[in-house]
Design an enzyme around this catalytic site. Structure first.
Site, PDB file in Angstrom:
ATOM      1  N   LYS A 115       0.833  -1.209   0.000  1.00 57.58           N
ATOM      2  CA  LYS A 115       0.000   0.000   0.000  1.00 57.58           C
ATOM      3  C   LYS A 115       0.868   1.259   0.000  1.00 57.58           C
ATOM      4  O   LYS A 115       0.509   2.272  -0.604  1.00 57.58           O
ATOM      5  CB  LYS A 115      -0.935  -0.009   1.199  1.00 57.58           C
ATOM      6  CG  LYS A 115      -2.012  -1.102   1.116  1.00 57.58           C
ATOM      7  CD  LYS A 115      -2.937  -1.035   2.320  1.00 57.58           C
ATOM      8  CE  LYS A 115      -3.689  -2.325   2.564  1.00 57.58           C
ATOM      9  NZ  LYS A 115      -4.662  -2.679   1.531  1.00 57.58           N
ATOM     10  N   GLU A 199      -3.795   6.339   8.612  1.00 57.58           N
ATOM     11  CA  GLU A 199      -4.722   7.024   7.717  1.00 57.58           C
ATOM     12  C   GLU A 199      -5.828   7.622   8.547  1.00 57.58           C
ATOM     13  O   GLU A 199      -6.231   7.040   9.565  1.00 57.58           O
ATOM     14  CB  GLU A 199      -5.362   6.016   6.737  1.00 57.58           C
ATOM     15  CG  GLU A 199      -4.728   5.993   5.388  1.00 57.58           C
ATOM     16  CD  GLU A 199      -5.402   5.020   4.414  1.00 57.58           C
ATOM     17  OE1 GLU A 199      -6.524   4.552   4.664  1.00 57.58           O
ATOM     18  OE2 GLU A 199      -4.767   4.732   3.392  1.00 57.58           O
ATOM     19  N   HIS A 234     -14.641  -5.836   6.882  1.00 57.85           N
ATOM     20  CA  HIS A 234     -13.973  -5.090   5.812  1.00 57.85           C
ATOM     21  C   HIS A 234     -13.900  -5.904   4.524  1.00 57.85           C
ATOM     22  O   HIS A 234     -13.058  -5.666   3.670  1.00 57.85           O
ATOM     23  CB  HIS A 234     -12.536  -4.669   6.189  1.00 57.85           C
ATOM     24  CG  HIS A 234     -12.466  -3.752   7.360  1.00 57.85           C
ATOM     25  ND1 HIS A 234     -13.087  -2.531   7.395  1.00 57.85           N
ATOM     26  CD2 HIS A 234     -11.846  -3.871   8.550  1.00 57.85           C
ATOM     27  CE1 HIS A 234     -12.845  -1.944   8.551  1.00 57.85           C
ATOM     28  NE2 HIS A 234     -12.105  -2.746   9.283  1.00 57.85           N
ATOM     29  N   ARG A 291      -5.405  -7.914 -10.537  1.00 58.68           N
ATOM     30  CA  ARG A 291      -5.945  -9.216 -10.961  1.00 58.68           C
ATOM     31  C   ARG A 291      -7.412  -9.031 -11.303  1.00 58.68           C
ATOM     32  O   ARG A 291      -7.962  -7.947 -11.133  1.00 58.68           O
ATOM     33  CB  ARG A 291      -5.848 -10.199  -9.796  1.00 58.68           C
ATOM     34  CG  ARG A 291      -6.506  -9.600  -8.559  1.00 58.68           C
ATOM     35  CD  ARG A 291      -6.656 -10.563  -7.420  1.00 58.68           C
ATOM     36  NE  ARG A 291      -6.903  -9.877  -6.163  1.00 58.68           N
ATOM     37  CZ  ARG A 291      -8.058  -9.437  -5.752  1.00 58.68           C
ATOM     38  NH1 ARG A 291      -9.133  -9.559  -6.513  1.00 58.68           N
ATOM     39  NH2 ARG A 291      -8.201  -8.827  -4.590  1.00 58.68           N
TER      40      ARG A 291
HETATM   41  P1  ADP Z   1      -7.606  -4.599   1.992  1.00 55.98           P
HETATM   42  O1  ADP Z   1      -6.396  -4.509   1.112  1.00 55.98           O
HETATM   43  O2  ADP Z   1      -7.375  -5.401   3.221  1.00 55.98           O
HETATM   44  O3  ADP Z   1      -8.854  -5.004   1.243  1.00 55.98           O
HETATM   45  P2  ADP Z   1      -8.369  -1.790   1.811  1.00 55.98           P
HETATM   46  O4  ADP Z   1      -7.400  -0.698   2.003  1.00 55.98           O
HETATM   47  O5  ADP Z   1      -8.767  -2.110   0.402  1.00 55.98           O
HETATM   48  O6  ADP Z   1      -7.844  -3.106   2.540  1.00 55.98           O
HETATM   49  O7  ADP Z   1      -9.676  -1.482   2.646  1.00 55.98           O
HETATM   50  C1  ADP Z   1     -10.734  -2.420   2.822  1.00 55.98           C
HETATM   51  C2  ADP Z   1     -11.935  -1.738   3.470  1.00 55.98           C
HETATM   52  O8  ADP Z   1     -11.570  -1.159   4.738  1.00 55.98           O
HETATM   53  C3  ADP Z   1     -12.514  -0.564   2.682  1.00 55.98           C
HETATM   54  O9  ADP Z   1     -13.426  -0.986   1.697  1.00 55.98           O
HETATM   55  C4  ADP Z   1     -13.200   0.215   3.791  1.00 55.98           C
HETATM   56  O10 ADP Z   1     -14.416  -0.383   4.153  1.00 55.98           O
HETATM   57  C5  ADP Z   1     -12.239   0.067   4.964  1.00 55.98           C
HETATM   58  N1  ADP Z   1     -11.257   1.187   4.998  1.00 55.98           N
HETATM   59  C6  ADP Z   1     -10.011   1.189   4.488  1.00 55.98           C
HETATM   60  N2  ADP Z   1      -9.396   2.379   4.703  1.00 55.98           N
HETATM   61  C7  ADP Z   1     -10.271   3.157   5.377  1.00 55.98           C
HETATM   62  C8  ADP Z   1     -10.235   4.498   5.900  1.00 55.98           C
HETATM   63  N3  ADP Z   1      -9.156   5.264   5.790  1.00 55.98           N
HETATM   64  N4  ADP Z   1     -11.336   4.957   6.536  1.00 55.98           N
HETATM   65  C9  ADP Z   1     -12.444   4.165   6.675  1.00 55.98           C
HETATM   66  N5  ADP Z   1     -12.532   2.917   6.219  1.00 55.98           N
HETATM   67  C10 ADP Z   1     -11.465   2.389   5.572  1.00 55.98           C
END
Ligand code: ADP
Length: 489
Positions: A115, A199, A234, A291
């Protein structure tokens, strides 16, 4: 390409092989001992047993897959999603063996797999990001100062995290130090990389992602958005395309930014750029998945484009035959992931035998599955049974078709997310389009399913009474000693 091996199992292996066969190419399946009888194995022209059920003794054995593939003259490997799909060294090893990896080059996988590296790579493109730290932080006191600057609530994220894992929300400053310590030790043990960053926690976000395609000739496209805000842990469980809230202007802007993210890592193939969108429609780049995405069918339905076919054509070095201006959204598609999970018990996996498995059907339904009646849902893998996708000319019609399909679908032997899906697709927050990633937390408790069942039972009783009344003139209740219903002559 004449022969493609699909390094995956279940619904995605089957779905990918269908397109491969339609393109006149031979298919090769791989399987573990738990999947010997699986539909993806029976479908394939050839099949290779990789080993015992656990993934690390079967589907994750990249070297063995390549070795077997070479023996039978495979010239392309499609990784599906999960397993080896985002493993840069596997992609490299496939290419080194003289086989085409149907996916992006390993450089893109590597950059977007972290990330932090992803944030760094896109930093020249002026893409909005969630306020926070763009580098790993180990000094907890220093991190605390940053956290105070960003403001609570805050999210601690593992740079190497994925699948909804490696995230910790901290509401108050007092909890920060303890949560940081835990996050670092968890990231180290789960991902072998303790890098974490901070974040701002977006309090009411929607998860909206853009599908992109890029060829080896410098052409890039976006295929609009999918919204995946209904999540548990999530992780997505309901998806749709298009989103109920994007305006054409915002869609075009996010599409352009998604293409820039792809350009930032020299992307080729099909990929997904994920964003969070807040209540004021500000959007922030989250990450890129390098992917095919689980929820890709909703995009296929509204655009009429087979994404697997595009992946293969791109891998064959063909230039994209579509222009951005040719693409348009037609209708609306919704998807429910049907998991063998118990929504009454925290969505915990509910493995076992599929005692009954009756598929829904219809012109507005697509069912991507990888099981048949009588099969076991193994404990070793992701417990998704199928993806139920419904289409309509508009959102209401798509939802209506989804509800009809859920009612037709009969699964016995394991708990599933079907009734949960019925609850979501009927809920006012969902039907009105006013929901966020907290849908489950805000509106769902196991009791609502009991209520749904009672309502179902009440409807059934009402229907029985109606049928009885409609036919009452043909029936008579025996007076005495009747011993049951008698048909009147
Ligand atoms: P992963 O790679 O584990 O899927 P992501 O960064 O794609 O993680 O985030 C997955 C989910 O987590 C998002 O769809 C959202 O619901 C929640 N999320 C991620 N970052 C934030 C944030 N900064 N604030 C609120 N929710 C978040």
């Amino acid at each position: 390409m004449k022969k493609i091996l699909v390094a995956n199992r279940g619904e995605i292996a089957l779905r990918v092989m269908r397109t491969i066969r339609d393109m006149g190419i031979k298919t090769v399946a791989v399987y573990s001992e738990a999947d010997r009888e699986a539909p993806h194995v029976r479908f394939a022209d050839e099949a290779i047993c990789l080993g015992p059920p656990p993934s690390n003794q079967s589907y994750l054995l990249g070297d063995k897959i390549i070795e077997e593939a070479k023996k039978i003259g495979v010239d392309g490997i499609h990784p599906g999603y999960g397993f080896l799909s985002e493993n840069a060294s596997f992609a490299n090893a496939v290419e080194a063996a003289g086989i085409t990896f149907i996916g992006p080059r390993s450089h893109a996988i590597e950059v977007m797999g972290s990330k932090l590296a992803a944030k760094e790579a896109v930093s020249n493109y002026n893409i909005p990001m969630v306020p926070g730290l763009d580098h790993a932080i180990v000094d907890i006191e220093e991190a605390k100062v940053f956290a105070q600057k960003i403001g609570f609530p805050i999210l601690i994220k593992a740079s190497a995290g994925g699948g909804g894992k490696g995230m910790r929300m901290v509401e108050k400053e007092e909890e920060f130090v303890e949560q940081m310590e835990r996050a670092i030790s968890e990231a180290t043990s789960a991902f072998g990389d303790g890098s974490v960053f901070l974040e701002k926690y977006i309090t009411s976000p929607r998860h909206i992602e853009i599908q992109v395609l890029a060829d080896n000739h410098g052409n890039y496209l976006h295929l609009f958005e999918r919204e995946c805000s209904v999540q548990r842990r999530h992780q997505k469980v309901v998806e749709e395309a298009p989103s109920a809230i994007l305006t054409p202007e915002l869609r075009a802007k996010m599409g352009e930014d998604a293409v820039n993210v792809a350009k930032a890592c020299d992307y080729t193939g099909a990929g997904t750029v994920e964003f969070l969108v807040d209540e004021d429609l500000n959007y922030y780049f989250l990450e890129m998945n390098t992917r095919l995405q689980v929820e890709h069918p909703v995009t296929e339905w509204i655009t009429g484009i087979d994404l697997v076919e595009q992946q293969i054509k791109i891998a064959r070095n063909e230039p994209l035959a579509i222009q951005q201006e040719d693409l348009e959204i037609k209708g609306h598609a919704v998807e429910l992931r049907v998991y063998a999970e118990d929504p009454r018990n925290n969505f915990l996996p509910s493995v076992g035998e599929l005692l009954k498995y009756k598929r829904p059907s219809g012109a507005n339904i697509r069912l991507d599955d990888g099981y048949d009646e009588g099969m076991q849902i193994p404990i070793y893998y992701d417990p998704m049974i199928s993806k139920l996708i419904a289409y309509g000319n508009n959102r209401e019609a798509a939802i209506q078709h989804m509800l009809e399909a859920i009612n037709q679908y009969e699964i016995e032997g394991v708990a599933t997310t079907l009734a949960f899906g019925r609850y979501v697709f009927q809920h006012e927050a969902f039907t009105s389009g006013k929901f966020d990633t907290h849908f489950v937390k805000k509106y769902f408790t196991p009791e609502v399913l009991e209520a749904d069942e009672k309502e179902g039972a009440a409807i059934a009783a009402e229907l029985a009474t109606k049928i009885f009344n409609d036919h009452a003139e043909h029936l008579q209740v025996p007076a005495v000693n009747g011993g049951g219903w008698q048909r009147k002559r």
